[in-house]
Design an enzyme around this catalytic site. Structure first.
Site, short mmCIF file in Angstrom:
data_model
loop_
_atom_site.label_atom_id
_atom_site.label_comp_id
_atom_site.label_asym_id
_atom_site.label_seq_id
_atom_site.Cartn_x
_atom_site.Cartn_y
_atom_site.Cartn_z
N ASP A 208 0.83 -1.21 0.00
CA ASP A 208 0.00 0.00 0.00
C ASP A 208 0.87 1.27 0.00
O ASP A 208 2.09 1.20 0.10
CB ASP A 208 -0.88 -0.03 1.26
CG ASP A 208 -2.18 0.72 1.10
OD1 ASP A 208 -2.27 1.60 0.22
OD2 ASP A 208 -3.13 0.44 1.86
N ASP A 263 -10.50 3.96 -1.76
CA ASP A 263 -11.05 2.90 -0.91
C ASP A 263 -12.55 2.72 -1.11
O ASP A 263 -13.29 3.71 -1.27
CB ASP A 263 -10.81 3.21 0.57
CG ASP A 263 -9.38 2.99 1.00
OD1 ASP A 263 -8.53 2.73 0.13
OD2 ASP A 263 -9.11 3.08 2.21
#
Length: 490
Positions: A208, A263
């Protein structure tokens, strides 16, 4: 593009160059593809880029091991408040409800941090994982693959001196350490960490916060090269995340899956519309070089059907983040699975030509992506209009990314309607979705009980028992058993 310390991006009608100029080295910053077909034009641009950079086409790289399975991720279920017992309880509960999970992602929250909120150990927090990473316990539940989350700099704020000593590498930046910019030193650090994860039983990693490279380094490609190679030598697939910047994706020489949106946020209708929109449009670009990852979703989200359909059409990974197994939508998930295998399209879906330069969020158009399943044309449509208006849209043969005969028939999987392609209209309310299957008159298109009927057939046989749909002026439905031989007309 990104190379030799320079990365470039298009902002409006200008090329913006950033980074540190390196005299004596050539940096390629713009690649153009031309053609009458928009899909081919984008592909040609990537082809030119691949000649000079580190990027490779999706089809030229190994297929990610998590494709074709349903996964579970800990993030939205627990955020950072996770531990081994919570995770195992949820995974076990979902499986007991009758849903086959093929992989698990242990996301952010496993770490032991110091007072600077930097990673303080390569081992997990002992309070959360008393025996360390007990991957075998998860696999004993029938899970094939387990992945671990970390940022590209190991944690958001980097790592502590303890971790630096364990890795034998690290450079002090403010109050913590970051990976060295030197490619060999960065590779050495990654390999030590990833060797440990492989020994613990992990088979992939979710990396990430990759966009942070431009804040930390001038030679950003060095870190990406080290990451890619470490994953390769340790036999760890890499799921790339927060990486839609040129210094990341133009260096994906080995890894082959990448999240293509912000997200997912559970139960939020408006955010869900944009989430699906961004993924679909970004995939038009990124699916040339990776399998798009539309991110996790909750199976009991009010709009779970649309989320699942679009993920099936993504061609990439599909994984849920359910917290309450008693609420898990078993019926919905099993409409996309046969014998534990996920039913997905043959390749990542592409938005249709009529909306490439339109915006279904603000215009009276449906978001439509097309692919094939078992070689049969399939299209997914969803209403993402920001005002919640009901939208009636058309689907024309010339708008598809492949050639189809205008005389073909269609079958709507959700509404169970059929007719001829030249008369096809799709009428959907807010965040409603539909799947359309195309075929010639007399074509068997698969089993009615599943979301993607054509994927329920393989090598001329049905993969399960159910109701076989045969396109005709009056659709014929035939009860069949698993393994029934079918004569195709496509």
């Amino acid at each position: 593009n990104s190379s030799n310390g320079i990365f470039s991006s298009l902002k409006g009608n200008k090329i913006v160059l950033e980074g540190l100029y390196n005299p004596g080295k050539v940096s390629w910053n713009l690649f153009i593809g031309e053609g009458e077909n928009p899909y081919e034009s984008i592909s040609r641009a990537f082809h030119e880029m691949s000649k000079w950079g580190n990027v490779k086409f999706r089809d030229d790289k190994k297929k990610p091991l998590i494709l074709g399975k349903l996964g579970w991720c800990s993030w939205n279920a627990f955020l950072t408040n996770l531990n081994e017992e919570k995770m195992v309880s949820v995974i076990e509960g979902i499986i007991k409800r009758g849903v086959k999970l093929g992989y698990v992602i242990i996301d952010d929250g496993w770490q032991e941090l110091n007072d600077k909120k930097a990673l303080d150990s390569l081992d997990p927090d002992k309070k959360k994982f008393p025996k360390g990473f007990d991957v075998k316990r998860i696999k004993d539940l029938g899970i094939e693959d387990v992945g671990l989350w970390h940022t590209i700099n190991l944690y958001w704020n980097g790592f502590s001196e303890n971790v630096k000593n364990d890795l034998s590498e690290g450079e002090k930046v403010d109050n913590s350490y970051q990976l060295p910019q030197d490619v060999n030193k960065a590779l050495k650090a990654y390999i030590k960490f990833h060797q440990k994860l492989k020994a613990d039983g992990f088979s992939f990693i979710k990396v990430d916060n990759q966009w942070v490279l431009r804040k930390l380094y001038t030679l950003t490609e060095n870190i990406q090269t080290a990451l890619q190679f470490s994953g390769y030598v340790n036999d760890l697939d890499i799921l790339n995340c927060m990486s839609m910047v040129p210094e990341c994706y133009t260096n994906y020489s080995i890894s082959n899956v990448m999240r293509t949106s912000n997200d997912y946020i559970p139960n939020w209708k408006d955010a869900g519309k944009l989430h699906l929109l961004f993924n679909a449009y970004n995939s038009l670009f990124f699916s040339n070089i990776v399998y798009p990852d539309y991110d996790m979703f909750v199976s009991y989200d009010p709009y779970a059907l649309s989320h699942l359909i679009m993920r099936i059409f993504s061609g990439g990974p599909v994984y849920i983040t359910d917290k309450d197994p008693e609420k898990t939508n078993v019926e919905l998930l099993n409409k996309a699975m046969i014998s534990g295998k996920l039913l997905t399209v043959d390749y990542p879906g592409l938005i249709t030509k009529d909306i490439i330069f339109s915006n279904p969020f603000v215009e009276d158009k449906l978001l439509k992506i097309a692919s094939k399943a078992n070689g049969i044309p399939v299209i997914a449509a969803v209403n993402v209009n920001k005002d919640g208006k009901r939208i009636v849209d058309t689907l024309r043969a010339e708008d598809l990314p492949y050639t189809v005969d205008k005389s073909m028939m269609y079958y709507k999987v959700i509404k169970e309607e059929h007719g001829y392609l030249e008369d096809l209209k799709i009428d959907l309310g807010e965040m409603e979705s539909e799947i359309i299957v195309l075929g010639k008159k007399g074509t068997p298109i698969g089993l009615k009980e599943y979301l993607l009927p054509p994927s329920t057939m393989k090598d001329g046989q049905t993969l399960a028992s159910g109701t076989l749909i045969i396109l005709n002026d009056e659709v014929k439905e035939v009860k069949v058993r698993e393994g029934t031989k079918i004569d195709f007309v496509i």
